[in-house]
Design a protein around this motif. Structure first.
Motif, PDB file in Angstrom:
ATOM      1  N   LEU A  15       0.823  -1.204   0.000  1.00 51.79           N
ATOM      2  CA  LEU A  15       0.000   0.000   0.000  1.00 51.79           C
ATOM      3  C   LEU A  15       0.861   1.260   0.000  1.00 51.79           C
ATOM      4  CD1 LEU A  15      -2.838  -0.996   2.485  1.00 51.79           C
ATOM      5  CD2 LEU A  15      -3.066  -0.524   0.041  1.00 51.79           C
ATOM      6  N   TYR A  16       1.957   1.229   0.736  1.00 55.85           N
ATOM      7  CA  TYR A  16       2.872   2.369   0.763  1.00 55.85           C
ATOM      8  C   TYR A  16       3.455   2.614  -0.631  1.00 55.85           C
ATOM      9  CZ  TYR A  16       6.743   5.402   1.955  1.00 55.85           C
ATOM     10  OH  TYR A  16       7.624   6.458   1.988  1.00 55.85           O
ATOM     11  N   LYS A  17       3.861   1.540  -1.294  1.00 59.11           N
ATOM     12  CA  LYS A  17       4.423   1.650  -2.638  1.00 59.11           C
ATOM     13  C   LYS A  17       3.367   2.177  -3.617  1.00 59.11           C
ATOM     14  CE  LYS A  17       6.604  -0.979  -6.297  1.00 59.11           C
ATOM     15  NZ  LYS A  17       6.602  -2.263  -6.934  1.00 59.11           N
ATOM     16  N   SER A  31       5.620  12.176   1.594  1.00 60.63           N
ATOM     17  CA  SER A  31       6.813  11.751   2.324  1.00 60.63           C
ATOM     18  C   SER A  31       6.347  11.073   3.601  1.00 60.63           C
ATOM     19  CB  SER A  31       7.695  12.959   2.626  1.00 60.63           C
ATOM     20  OG  SER A  31       7.012  13.863   3.469  1.00 60.63           O
ATOM     21  N   GLU A  32       7.245  10.877   4.543  1.00 60.13           N
ATOM     22  CA  GLU A  32       6.865  10.285   5.830  1.00 60.13           C
ATOM     23  C   GLU A  32       5.942  11.223   6.600  1.00 60.13           C
ATOM     24  OE1 GLU A  32       7.418   7.199   7.064  1.00 60.13           O
ATOM     25  OE2 GLU A  32       8.270   6.788   5.092  1.00 60.13           O
ATOM     26  N   GLU A  48      -7.781   8.467  -5.951  1.00 55.90           N
ATOM     27  CA  GLU A  48      -7.244   7.751  -7.114  1.00 55.90           C
ATOM     28  C   GLU A  48      -6.893   6.313  -6.748  1.00 55.90           C
ATOM     29  OE1 GLU A  48      -6.278   7.232 -11.078  1.00 55.90           O
ATOM     30  OE2 GLU A  48      -7.288   8.932 -10.140  1.00 55.90           O
ATOM     31  N   MET A  49      -6.376   6.104  -5.531  1.00 53.93           N
ATOM     32  CA  MET A  49      -6.067   4.744  -5.087  1.00 53.93           C
ATOM     33  C   MET A  49      -7.335   3.892  -5.056  1.00 53.93           C
ATOM     34  SD  MET A  49      -3.367   5.410  -1.987  1.00 53.93           S
ATOM     35  CE  MET A  49      -3.273   3.687  -1.520  1.00 53.93           C
ATOM     36  N   VAL A  50      -8.397   4.438  -4.473  1.00 58.17           N
ATOM     37  CA  VAL A  50      -9.658   3.699  -4.385  1.00 58.17           C
ATOM     38  C   VAL A  50     -10.204   3.424  -5.779  1.00 58.17           C
ATOM     39  CG1 VAL A  50     -12.055   3.836  -3.615  1.00 58.17           C
ATOM     40  CG2 VAL A  50     -10.217   4.528  -2.085  1.00 58.17           C
ATOM     41  N   LYS A  51     -10.164   4.424  -6.634  1.00 58.74           N
ATOM     42  CA  LYS A  51     -10.653   4.257  -8.006  1.00 58.74           C
ATOM     43  C   LYS A  51      -9.944   3.107  -8.714  1.00 58.74           C
ATOM     44  CE  LYS A  51     -10.671   6.713 -12.399  1.00 58.74           C
ATOM     45  NZ  LYS A  51     -10.218   7.923 -13.088  1.00 58.74           N
TER      46      LYS A  51
END
Length: 62
Positions: A15-17, A31-32, A48-51
């Motif tokens: 998920l981070y990637k 960033s962190e 956008e991730m959810v899409k």
């Protein structure tokens, strides 16, 4: 409610990637620490991730 926690700890790195890739594509400097970003910037990355996850799931249904 599980807000802020990863339900599957093994997925955290992926998920981070994924988040980083989306942020780079959208030009959002993730960033962190992201306290300097606007809600709109963070929301655009999350949206956008959810899409894309929904699109992937729908492709796998066929």
């Amino acid at each position: 409610m599980t807000r802020g926690r990863t339900l599957v700890p093994e997925a955290k790195q992926g998920l981070y990637k994924f988040r980083t890739e989306i942020a780079n594509e959208l030009g959002v400097p993730f960033s962190e620490y992201n306290g300097h970003l606007t809600s709109r910037q963070c929301g655009s990355v999350g949206g956008e991730m959810v899409k894309r996850m929904v699109e992937q799931y729908e492709r796998n249904l066929k």
